[in-house]
Design a protein around this motif. Structure first.
Motif, PDB file in Angstrom:
ATOM      1  N   GLN A   3      -0.271  12.402   2.263  1.00 61.54           N
ATOM      2  CA  GLN A   3       1.281  12.045   3.681  1.00 61.54           C
ATOM      3  C   GLN A   3       0.813  11.314   4.949  1.00 61.54           C
ATOM      4  O   GLN A   3       1.593  10.881   5.559  1.00 61.54           O
ATOM      5  CB  GLN A   3       1.883  13.558   3.830  1.00 61.54           C
ATOM      6  CG  GLN A   3       2.890  14.087   1.668  1.00 61.54           C
ATOM      7  CD  GLN A   3       3.941  13.575   1.719  1.00 61.54           C
ATOM      8  OE1 GLN A   3       4.354  14.166   0.715  1.00 61.54           O
ATOM      9  NE2 GLN A   3       4.839  12.302   3.120  1.00 61.54           N
ATOM     10  N   GLU A   4      -0.180  11.979   4.785  1.00 64.57           N
ATOM     11  CA  GLU A   4      -1.012  11.497   6.613  1.00 64.57           C
ATOM     12  C   GLU A   4      -0.665  10.169   6.587  1.00 64.57           C
ATOM     13  O   GLU A   4      -0.819   9.313   7.387  1.00 64.57           O
ATOM     14  CB  GLU A   4      -2.191  11.850   6.839  1.00 64.57           C
ATOM     15  CG  GLU A   4      -2.704  13.388   6.115  1.00 64.57           C
ATOM     16  CD  GLU A   4      -4.035  13.892   6.907  1.00 64.57           C
ATOM     17  OE1 GLU A   4      -4.832  12.888   7.422  1.00 64.57           O
ATOM     18  OE2 GLU A   4      -4.362  15.028   6.631  1.00 64.57           O
ATOM     19  N   TYR A   5      -0.443   9.556   5.298  1.00 65.92           N
ATOM     20  CA  TYR A   5      -0.649   7.854   5.908  1.00 65.92           C
ATOM     21  C   TYR A   5       0.662   6.839   5.776  1.00 65.92           C
ATOM     22  O   TYR A   5       0.870   5.957   5.585  1.00 65.92           O
ATOM     23  CB  TYR A   5      -2.013   7.716   4.288  1.00 65.92           C
ATOM     24  CG  TYR A   5      -3.432   7.458   4.576  1.00 65.92           C
ATOM     25  CD1 TYR A   5      -3.861   7.056   5.627  1.00 65.92           C
ATOM     26  CD2 TYR A   5      -3.660   8.902   4.071  1.00 65.92           C
ATOM     27  CE1 TYR A   5      -5.050   7.114   5.881  1.00 65.92           C
ATOM     28  CE2 TYR A   5      -4.752   9.096   4.628  1.00 65.92           C
ATOM     29  CZ  TYR A   5      -5.733   8.085   5.152  1.00 65.92           C
ATOM     30  OH  TYR A   5      -6.675   8.876   5.616  1.00 65.92           O
ATOM     31  N   MET A   6       1.462   8.030   4.664  1.00 65.94           N
ATOM     32  CA  MET A   6       3.111   7.807   5.035  1.00 65.94           C
ATOM     33  C   MET A   6       3.551   7.602   6.448  1.00 65.94           C
ATOM     34  O   MET A   6       3.268   8.782   7.131  1.00 65.94           O
ATOM     35  CB  MET A   6       3.896   8.167   4.224  1.00 65.94           C
ATOM     36  CG  MET A   6       3.159   8.582   2.909  1.00 65.94           C
ATOM     37  SD  MET A   6       3.185   7.042   1.381  1.00 65.94           S
ATOM     38  CE  MET A   6       5.242   6.814   1.063  1.00 65.94           C
ATOM     39  N   VAL A  19       0.518  -1.221  -0.134  1.00 64.55           N
ATOM     40  CA  VAL A  19      -0.021  -0.023  -0.048  1.00 64.55           C
ATOM     41  C   VAL A  19       0.821   1.113  -0.170  1.00 64.55           C
ATOM     42  O   VAL A  19       0.888   1.989  -1.119  1.00 64.55           O
ATOM     43  CB  VAL A  19      -0.541   0.201   1.455  1.00 64.55           C
ATOM     44  CG1 VAL A  19      -1.546   1.501   0.878  1.00 64.55           C
ATOM     45  CG2 VAL A  19      -1.947  -1.298   1.278  1.00 64.55           C
ATOM     46  N   LEU A  20       2.161   1.554   0.548  1.00 58.65           N
ATOM     47  CA  LEU A  20       2.618   2.306   0.927  1.00 58.65           C
ATOM     48  C   LEU A  20       3.255   2.822  -0.521  1.00 58.65           C
ATOM     49  O   LEU A  20       3.813   3.771  -1.101  1.00 58.65           O
ATOM     50  CB  LEU A  20       4.066   2.163   2.012  1.00 58.65           C
ATOM     51  CG  LEU A  20       3.397   2.472   3.063  1.00 58.65           C
ATOM     52  CD1 LEU A  20       4.753   2.040   3.990  1.00 58.65           C
ATOM     53  CD2 LEU A  20       3.095   3.270   3.546  1.00 58.65           C
ATOM     54  N   VAL A  21       3.917   1.499  -1.473  1.00 62.42           N
ATOM     55  CA  VAL A  21       4.015   1.435  -2.671  1.00 62.42           C
ATOM     56  C   VAL A  21       3.780   2.516  -3.490  1.00 62.42           C
ATOM     57  O   VAL A  21       3.624   3.434  -4.392  1.00 62.42           O
ATOM     58  CB  VAL A  21       4.607   0.226  -2.368  1.00 62.42           C
ATOM     59  CG1 VAL A  21       5.124   0.236  -4.754  1.00 62.42           C
ATOM     60  CG2 VAL A  21       5.944  -0.173  -2.689  1.00 62.42           C
ATOM     61  N   VAL A  22       1.932   2.303  -3.242  1.00 66.95           N
ATOM     62  CA  VAL A  22       0.612   2.790  -4.146  1.00 66.95           C
ATOM     63  C   VAL A  22       0.658   4.281  -3.857  1.00 66.95           C
ATOM     64  O   VAL A  22       0.820   4.990  -4.381  1.00 66.95           O
ATOM     65  CB  VAL A  22      -0.494   2.003  -3.978  1.00 66.95           C
ATOM     66  CG1 VAL A  22      -1.359   2.429  -4.539  1.00 66.95           C
ATOM     67  CG2 VAL A  22      -0.541   0.628  -4.946  1.00 66.95           C
ATOM     68  N   LEU A  23       0.426   4.162  -2.403  1.00 71.13           N
ATOM     69  CA  LEU A  23       1.270   5.950  -1.919  1.00 71.13           C
ATOM     70  C   LEU A  23       1.711   6.536  -2.322  1.00 71.13           C
ATOM     71  O   LEU A  23       1.555   7.604  -2.773  1.00 71.13           O
ATOM     72  CB  LEU A  23       0.905   6.326  -0.278  1.00 71.13           C
ATOM     73  CG  LEU A  23      -0.457   5.588   0.247  1.00 71.13           C
ATOM     74  CD1 LEU A  23      -0.195   5.155   1.458  1.00 71.13           C
ATOM     75  CD2 LEU A  23      -1.643   6.729  -0.340  1.00 71.13           C
TER      76      LEU A  23
END
Length: 147
Positions: free
Chosen positions: A86-89, A48-52
């Motif tokens: 950015q809030e999810y990173m 999911v981080l890769v997608v973000l």
């Protein structure tokens, strides 16, 4: 889990009537779902981080293009989307932390020159995904290996 957090935040944005934030969260969920359907897998937090990370890179590129074209309204929308993504990173690493990880990766892989650049990047990518600008990291690795 990031996906569960995204779902909860989407519901909260719906209840609050925050249409702008809701739209960005839906874009993120759509990108995740698209990748899951394409690859027939359930994405974990790392994926999911890769997608973000990819979404952030696209939006940063768009901001530059919109500013060059004099479309500040569109650039502002992209900046808002960047802010929500950015809030999810995870928290970004400092320059010193990045330099230490690069030095350790070069030592661990036994990299001796530019031909080993791929090995070093492969070792670093999982540790730095979403926590550092990989283009900047790549430039730093090149400088160390060339020097």
């Amino acid at each position: 889990m990031l996906k569960a957090r995204l779902q909860a935040d989407m519901k909260a944005a719906m209840k609050a009537g925050d249409k702008a934030r809701l739209g960005v969260i839906r874009l993120i969920n759509a990108a995740i779902k698209q990748r899951e359907v394409d690859e027939r897998v359930e994405l974990d937090d790392t994926q999911v981080l890769v997608v973000l990370d990819k979404m952030l890179k696209q939006r940063r590129d768009s901001v530059t293009q919109y500013q060059d074209a004099g479309r500040e309204d569109l650039a502002a929308q992209e900046r808002f989307e960047i802010q929500v993504c950015q809030e999810y990173m995870p928290a970004a690493l400092s320059e010193d932390e990045i330099a230490a990880l690069i030095t350790a990766a070069i030592a661990d892989t036994g990299a001796a020159g530019m031909k080993d650049m791929g090995k070093v990047m492969a070792a670093l990518k999982p540790k730095l995904q979403g926590r550092a600008d990989m283009a900047a990291v790549s430039a730093k690795i090149k400088a160390k290996l060339a020097g």
